[in-house]
Design an enzyme around this catalytic site. Structure first.
Site, PDB file in Angstrom:
ATOM      1  N   SER A 174       1.010  -1.232  -0.694  1.00 26.30           N
ATOM      2  CA  SER A 174      -0.246   0.248   0.074  1.00 26.30           C
ATOM      3  C   SER A 174       0.565   1.391   0.037  1.00 26.30           C
ATOM      4  O   SER A 174       0.650   2.052  -0.385  1.00 26.30           O
ATOM      5  CB  SER A 174      -1.270   0.158   1.274  1.00 26.30           C
ATOM      6  OG  SER A 174      -0.427   0.010   2.633  1.00 26.30           O
ATOM      7  N   HIS A 192       0.927   5.125   7.198  1.00 29.38           N
ATOM      8  CA  HIS A 192       1.089   5.751   5.233  1.00 29.38           C
ATOM      9  C   HIS A 192       1.522   7.377   5.881  1.00 29.38           C
ATOM     10  O   HIS A 192       0.961   8.215   6.041  1.00 29.38           O
ATOM     11  CB  HIS A 192      -0.240   5.336   4.508  1.00 29.38           C
ATOM     12  CG  HIS A 192      -0.918   3.947   4.247  1.00 29.38           C
ATOM     13  ND1 HIS A 192      -1.486   3.370   5.053  1.00 29.38           N
ATOM     14  CD2 HIS A 192      -0.750   3.259   3.462  1.00 29.38           C
ATOM     15  CE1 HIS A 192      -1.978   2.311   4.870  1.00 29.38           C
ATOM     16  NE2 HIS A 192      -0.776   2.004   3.955  1.00 29.38           N
ATOM     17  N   ASP A 221      -2.518   7.451  10.452  1.00 32.05           N
ATOM     18  CA  ASP A 221      -2.586   5.891  10.726  1.00 32.05           C
ATOM     19  C   ASP A 221      -1.414   5.447  11.320  1.00 32.05           C
ATOM     20  O   ASP A 221      -1.146   4.435  11.787  1.00 32.05           O
ATOM     21  CB  ASP A 221      -2.888   4.907   9.687  1.00 32.05           C
ATOM     22  CG  ASP A 221      -2.292   4.620   8.767  1.00 32.05           C
ATOM     23  OD1 ASP A 221      -1.462   5.706   8.251  1.00 32.05           O
ATOM     24  OD2 ASP A 221      -3.142   3.960   7.370  1.00 32.05           O
TER      25      ASP A 221
END
Length: 832
Positions: free
Chosen positions: A129, A308, A305
């Site tokens: 991600s 990221h 978070d």
């Protein structure tokens, strides 16, 4: 010694028994302290000037240049001088989301540039991600309208049809066999290969296996296997492995708590070892992207978070990749990272041969013992308007011009090393209020420290105009190096300073022609040579067009216009005007015609550009094949010169009629008029500053600038000259810089700033404050030496004999024609 006597007298009075009262003793003590302070101030200046001469300063600067050149050359050779490695490995934040790579400049790519670079190319992002975030930031450079609306944990494709750019994201969250098989599939001869591959993974391995040591060992084994196809892909294109960014452990969710910065460091070390172990011969072809990790260290606390990165940090990583891929193709002037400079062209090689030949001739003459040359005392030099020759110059010896050319050759070699060779580093500008205003305060304190009594008390006397040019030039230098053009109020005030230089050009040349009436060819050539010598040399050595150094074409053009206006029939001089007041109307008529000429061209852009686009005139005014830059510069301050001419005319007429009082300590006019003019000047000065501070748009404010800049200029002149005490003093510090202001303005392009003014020259890496001090010291010494060289060569190149002068002009014309023909076919570096 009077100050010393007064101080001793004060001390005696203070210590006399039964003497004065306590109040008297205090007054005497204060008076004595003031006298001692004045004495210390005077002695301090004398001590500084005695031991720190300009000759000693130049010797120090020469030694510094040699040492720094050796240091940087050795560092590049032994320590790895690849600016691509600098870009990918380290840097620092200059401000919010403004990243500065170590030692080089990073270009901010726009959509059209990215599409041009990546046209018909395929880019692949492979990983988790975090790599997906980097993918989105990358494609947003190509198409800013893109949104992050792809499905998670799936492959995503992007295509720009206008440029045939394909960018794919492949979901491979772990460095395992799945990732390896995808990479191997690209290495087959029949399969299409990506031109650029960006990949990285680790957090999923840590998360799924709770950070076990066995997983780390398997990760290293997998990467060692993956390194083989990566090396093969690197033979076809570019491959980047993104090192893991840190996390904010405090805000990580419970199912991510095992992803610690300590674990990420172990995985990064494993990746570096695995990829470097696949080196063939010297170095791995797989490039490690570590700079984004360093950027994330400062911004990960802003992560929502904890895993990221904030969007600004991701954009930094994407822009680093874009610079690494595209700089060598598009060669942006403000993107020195990953960019090899072109080899010298024919004219640059010929100029090097010319300077080397001059050095050989000088050494030959020196060995022969031709030591009869005695350097003349440098004349009082006036930059930007003219530099007056000495009244009785000592004839130069036979080797003097070759010595001057030899010195010039050494200086040009330094210019080339600074801005055309991969020797010294470069960094981008970043504006903050402190980087502009704090140096400004320093220089004005120095200017006040070096205040002295003026030899003249006339309005705008020579010392005062030198002082004016000096402090303005220093402000402009600080403005350029701090990147203050981004702050519109500062930009508008600096625009007034440029207009003031042109105002002085009109004032100075009009005054000379009106009083002296010398329209001879010798003086015209002297002025043109002194204005243009340095720039013409730089055009050849630095491979730049004449218009690139825009101020010199501007003042040269206006000098020719002033000369033509006053020299053409009827020539009206002060002597003739004294016989009849009608001649004054003749001067005003000439100025009115000049004003109409300016207005006509200002409102006829097409006609203006058609005239200046005719070859060979166009070679003097074109920049990158366009006349637009010349049009912009000319139009912006189009009235400044005629304002200066008109002011000079009115002042000289009033002076002749003895309307003003210019005695020592006398106010310029009567008390009432002086107070009224001072009040209006201060109000005008403040009003302009308030207006400039409220500017929101440069274009709109630039439209007003030609009409109102004269208000600020006249206000300053009146405030500076109406009080008699203000006219009687000047700053020798500012005046010294004023005498070399033209050289300072031109030299800054390449040996103080860098990348043709887009960046900052770095001589001392890692210490910006020390770097500025050292580079400024060398820069000022070089500018002063060039002013002396120009003075020496002017005496040789411009003879007083008319026949000899005409022959040399013919030779110069022929030589210029050859250069123009050679340059006509040469290609100008883009982005200049």
């Amino acid at each position: 010694m009077e100050e010393v006597a007064a101080a001793h007298a004060a001390e005696s009075a203070d210590g006399a028994p039964g003497g004065a009262s306590a109040l008297d003793r205090t007054a005497a003590c204060c008076h004595g302290g003031a006298k001692m302070a004045v004495l210390a101030y005077s002695l301090g200046k004398r001590e500084i000037n005695q031991h720190f001469t300009i000759k000693n300063a130049k010797l120090i600067s020469l030694v510094l240049v040699i040492l720094l050149t050796v240091f940087h050359t050795a560092s590049r050779y032994y320590g790895g001088g690849d600016s691509c490695e600098w870009l990918l490995s380290r840097g620092r934040y200059l401000g919010d989301n403004v990243w500065q790579p170590y030692g080089c400049m990073m270009h901010k790519y726009k959509s059209i540039e990215a599409k041009t670079c990546l046209a018909e190319k395929r880019v692949a992002f492979v990983g988790d991600s975090r790599i997906r975030q980097l993918f989105y930031s990358f494609i947003k450079i190509i198409d800013p309208r893109q949104r992050e609306d792809g499905n998670k944990h799936e492959d995503i494709s992007f295509e720009d049809e206008s440029s045939s750019v394909n960018v794919d994201f492949l979901w491979h969250p772990e460095a395992n066999n799945s990732m390896k098989e995808s990479l191997i599939s690209w290495t087959h001869e029949a399969s299409p290969k990506p031109d650029v591959v960006i990949l990285g993974a680790a957090t999923w391995s840590i998360k799924l296996h709770s950070g076990s040591s066995e997983t780390l060992q398997q990760y290293k084994v997998n990467l060692t296997a993956i390194a083989v196809p990566l090396e093969r892909l690197a033979d076809h294109g570019e491959v980047y492995w993104v090192l893991q960014d840190p996390v904010n452990e405090k805000v990580l969710s419970e199912n991510r708590k095992m992803i610690t910065n300590q674990q990420l460091e172990l995985y990064n070390e494993a990746a570096v070892d695995a990829l470097n172990s696949s080196k063939r011969n010297s170095r791995s072809k797989v490039k490690l992207l570590a700079a984004s990790r360093q950027a994330a260290l400062e911004t990960i606390s802003q992560s929502e978070d904890g895993l990221h990165l904030p969007e600004g940090t991701r954009n930094v990583g994407a822009m680093i990749l874009m610079n690494s891929v595209c700089n060598k193709l598009l060669r942006p002037i403000d993107g020195s990272c990953c960019q090899m400079l072109p080899p010298p062209n024919l004219l640059q090689k010929l100029s090097a041969c010319f300077f080397l030949g001059s050095a050989v001739v000088f050494l030959f003459l020196h060995v022969l013992g031709n030591n009869r040359h005695r350097r003349p005392v440098p004349p009082d030099v006036e930059s930007l308007e003219e530099k007056k020759p000495a009244t009785a110059p000592v004839p130069l010896g036979q080797k003097a011009p070759f010595q001057a050319l030899c010195r010039m050759g050494i200086i040009m070699a330094y210019f080339y090393l600074c801005d055309r060779a991969d020797v010294f580093m470069k960094e981008q500008k970043f504006y903050t209020h402190s980087t502009f205003f704090i140096p400004l305060i320093y220089i004005f304190i120095l200017g006040v420290f070096y205040s002295e009594n003026s030899k003249e008390n006339k309005l705008l006397n020579r010392e005062q105009t030198d002082e004016w040019k000096g402090w303005m030039q220093l402000v402009i230098l600080i403005y350029h190096i701090s990147g203050a053009s981004a702050f519109i109020p500062v930009y508008m005030h600096v625009r007034v300073l440029v207009a003031a230089y042109l105002f002085q050009t009109g004032y100075g040349h009009f005054s000379f022609f009106w009083l002296k009436g010398d329209f001879g060819l010798y003086r015209v050539c002297q002025v043109l040579f002194r204005l243009n010598f340095l720039v013409l040399v730089l055009c050849v050595v630095m491979d730049r067009q004449y218009q690139f150094y825009y101020f010199v074409p501007l003042v040269t053009f206006w000098f020719v216009i002033i000369y033509a206006t006053l020299a053409l029939w009827p020539q009206i001089l002060q002597k003739r005007a004294n016989t009849s007041g009608m001649w004054h109307l003749g001067v005003l008529a000439k100025l009115l015609i000049l004003l109409l000429f300016i207005c006509f061209f200002a409102y006829s852009q097409g006609f203006f550009e058609s005239i200046f686009s005719v070859w060979p005139i166009s070679k003097c005014f074109e920049l990158n094949g366009s006349i637009h830059e010349w049009w912009f510069r000319w139009k912006l301050d189009r009235f400044a010169v005629i304002h200066g001419m008109l002011f000079a005319f009115i002042y000289l007429v009033l002076q002749k009629r003895q309307v003003m009082s210019e005695g020592k300590g006398e106010t310029l006019f009567s008390a009432k008029i002086s107070n009224l003019l001072l009040f209006l000047s201060i109000i005008s000065f403040i009003t302009y500053s308030v207006w400039a501070s409220s500017c929101k748009n440069k274009t709109e404010c630039n439209e007003m600038h030609p009409y109102i800049s004269v208000v600020q200029i006249l206000a300053f002149i009146l405030i500076r000259n109406i009080p008699g005490y203000a006219r009687s003093i000047y700053s020798s510090f500012f005046a010294w810089f004023g005498k070399i202001s033209l050289e300072l303005f031109i030299c800054q392009y390449h040996i103080w700033l860098a990348a043709d003014t887009k960046g900052i020259l770095v001589l001392i890496p890692g210490n910006p404050s020390l770097n500025i001090m050292v580079s400024t010291f060398i820069f000022v010494c070089v500018a002063h030496e060039i002013s002396l060289i120009t003075n020496d060569l002017a005496q040789v190149v411009i003879p007083k004999d008319s026949v000899a002068l005409l022959k040399r002009l013919g030779a110069v014309g022929l030589f210029s024609l050859v250069l123009l023909l050679l340059a006509r076919g040469s290609k100008t570096i883009p982005g200049a």
